[in-house]
Every structure is written in structure tokens, then in C-alpha cells.
Design a protein around this motif. Structure first.
Motif, PDB file in Angstrom:
ATOM      1  N   LEU A 184     -20.298 -22.450 -24.985  1.00 38.25           N
ATOM      2  CA  LEU A 184     -19.429 -21.960 -26.075  1.00 38.25           C
ATOM      3  C   LEU A 184     -18.047 -21.612 -25.527  1.00 38.25           C
ATOM      4  O   LEU A 184     -17.018 -21.974 -26.110  1.00 38.25           O
ATOM      5  N   TYR A 244     -22.386 -20.695 -33.223  1.00 40.53           N
ATOM      6  CA  TYR A 244     -23.492 -20.705 -32.261  1.00 40.53           C
ATOM      7  C   TYR A 244     -24.744 -20.612 -33.120  1.00 40.53           C
ATOM      8  O   TYR A 244     -25.022 -19.581 -33.736  1.00 40.53           O
ATOM      9  N   LEU A 293     -23.806 -26.081 -31.154  1.00 34.56           N
ATOM     10  CA  LEU A 293     -22.486 -25.438 -31.238  1.00 34.56           C
ATOM     11  C   LEU A 293     -21.631 -26.165 -32.262  1.00 34.56           C
ATOM     12  O   LEU A 293     -21.678 -27.398 -32.363  1.00 34.56           O
TER      13      LEU A 293
END
Ligand code: SF4
Length: 267
Positions: A246, A216, A226
Motif C-alpha cells: 500500500l 485496502y 489494493l
């Protein structure tokens, strides 16, 4: 007690009979922090690693046997176990202890015990020494087990929960690192053996993610990129949606588990 020890087996977590007894009524509810082997039932052989006769006698045993440094050996813990590991036949597994003076000193305060145990056991585990550990400087029976498992996790020896790698933050950081890391921990802390990197910028972040499974990373002000491993896979996600994305990515890669109802935060 039904747990393989030594060789390729996971590093085991020991406790003493007294502590086992005090936890017996709730061991089934302790989840990932259960004690595995009772010291007094383990048949461990304790020797002074400076004593050539004692080392020779253990090395001559026909079967592998669990060995540790004897209490009251007048040596600091780390060199004592390094010496034991150097002199012992490698077929014998080693039980590491955070203290060699359990019976003659008052229990340390929790923070002191935590730092001492983490430094001593962590150093040895990172050296590749140890097949089992016993934490006894921490006086609380359940706290000593949590500490033991957390040391194994931090040393990368036995990953049983989510592991986080975060950059220290600096002038380049593109989001509130502490707040975001807490948000990600709250959402993913129940996963097993997943490593997540939280990095403040794309300048140095991707290079510092070590061997994280997912990353992240701040891509621009208010925008997140990501990563899967070291590969960027989603770009310029608005920060407000990034934790959900995520989770979606973790799910896509088959590493997502639904959080257990009523689970404790054991991070
Ligand atoms: S990864 Fe970026 S934001 Fe984090 S410390 Fe390094 S340079 Fe700073």
C-alpha cells in the motif's frame, strides 16, 4: 494575523487571547495544530440573529465583516447559527462557537466538551455554514485546538492529515479490522490530505469506500486487494506484505512523504 478568512479561504481556527498567551512559548512546535487568529483581535461583530435591527445594521455595512452569535443569546447553538446564516448577507463570514455561555457555566469535562463541540460545529460545517471556528468548551488550550482541527478534518472541511474510512466489520470480514487499521494508521498517519479506505471484504467494501484515494480490501482469507480510487490495481497480496505494498502504491501516485524524525502521533 496574516490569515485570509471567508470566501474560498480555509476555515480558520480561532483561540482566545488568554489561551494564546498560555501557548505562546510553544506555538512554533505545534505543527498542524497551531492557533491562527485571536478572538479579541479579530474585530468580530456579535449579534442576536433574532434581532432584525442588528441583522439589518450588519447587512448594511459597506465591507464584509466577521459576524458571530452573541454570547448569552438564549437559543441552542445549532439553530442560532443556522438562523444567523439564513439572515446574514453571504458576503459576511461567520465565526462558529461551540458554546454561547462561556462566561456563565463551569468548563465541561473533556469528553462532554468533545461531544458537544463535535455535534454542534460538525453539524453546522456539514450544512456549509462557517468560515472560522472557536472551541472553548474544552478547557485545555492545546487540546481545544486539536479538537478544532479534528472537527474540521472529520467534517471534510479542511483536510490536513490522513483520513481513514473503515467498514464496521461483520461476518464477512476477512482480516482483523481494528488491528489492521491501527497498522495502516501507524504507517501513514503523517501524510497530508490522503484518504485511505480499509474494508473487510470485496462484496460490499468497494461500494462503501466513498471518495477514498486508496483502498485496502479483503479479497480472500489472508489475501488483500489494493485499490486506487474505485479501481482494483493489485490482487491477492499476502496480508503480511499488504501494508508495504500500500505504501508503495501511495508512493507511485506521488502522495508519499517520509515521516518526520521524532514526529508526534497526532492522530
Ligand atoms: S465491507 Fe464487507 S466486511 Fe465490511 S461490513 Fe461491509 S460486508 Fe462486512
Amino acid at each position: 494575523m496574516g490569515h485570509a478568512l471567508g470566501g474560498g479561504s480555509p476555515v480558520r481556527v480561532f483561540t482566545t487571547q488568554d489561551r494564546w498567551n498560555s501557548l505562546a512559548h510553544k506555538i512554533s512546535t505545534m505543527g498542524d495544530f497551531k492557533p491562527e487568529i485571536i478572538l479579541e483581535k479579530s474585530g468580530v461583530v456579535a449579534i442576536d440573529p433574532r434581532d432584525p435591527a442588528a441583522v439589518e445594521a450588519v447587512n448594511a455595512l459597506p465591507e464584509p465583516c466577521l459576524v458571530t452569535v452573541a454570547d448569552h443569546t438564549v437559543m441552542p447553538v445549532i439553530p442560532a447559527f443556522r438562523l444567523l446564516a439564513a439572515r446574514l448577507d453571504p458576503r459576511h463570514p461567520v465565526l462558529l462557537k461551540d458554546r454561547l455561555d462561556d462566561a456563565c457555566e463551569p468548563p465541561a469535562a473533556s469528553l462532554t466538551a468533545l461531544l458537544a463541540a463535535a455535534t454542534r460545529l460538525g453539524s453546522l460545517l456539514c450544512d456549509g455554514i462557517g468560515d472560522a471556528i472557536l472551541v472553548r468548551g474544552e478547557p485545555g488550550p492545546a487540546a481545544s485546538l486539536r479538537l478544532a482541527y479534528n472537527i474540521l478534518q472529520a467534517a471534510g472541511t479542511r483536510i490536513f492529515k490522513t483520513d481513514y474510512v473503515a467498514c464496521p466489520s461483520c461476518g464477512r470480514t476477512l482480516f482483523n479490522l481494528q488491528h489492521t487499521t491501527q497498522k495502516i494508521r501507524a504507517a501513514t498517519g503523517h501524510l497530508k490530505g490522503v484518504r485511505i479506505a480499509v474494508m473487510g471484504c470485496i462484496v460490499n467494501g468497494p461500494g462503501e469506500m466513498a471518495d477514498a484515494d486508496f483502498g485496502y480490501v479483503g479479497g480472500a482469507p489472508g489475501k488483500i486487494n489494493l485499490y486506487v480510487g474505485k479501481t482494483p490495481v493489485q490482487f491477492n497480496i499476502p496480508e503480511a506484505a499488504a501494508v508495504t505494498r500500500l505504501i508503495g502504491l501511495i508512493r507511485e501516485h506521488g502522495k508519499w512523504l517520509e515521516p518526520p524524525a521524532g514526529s508526534e502521533d497526532n492522530t
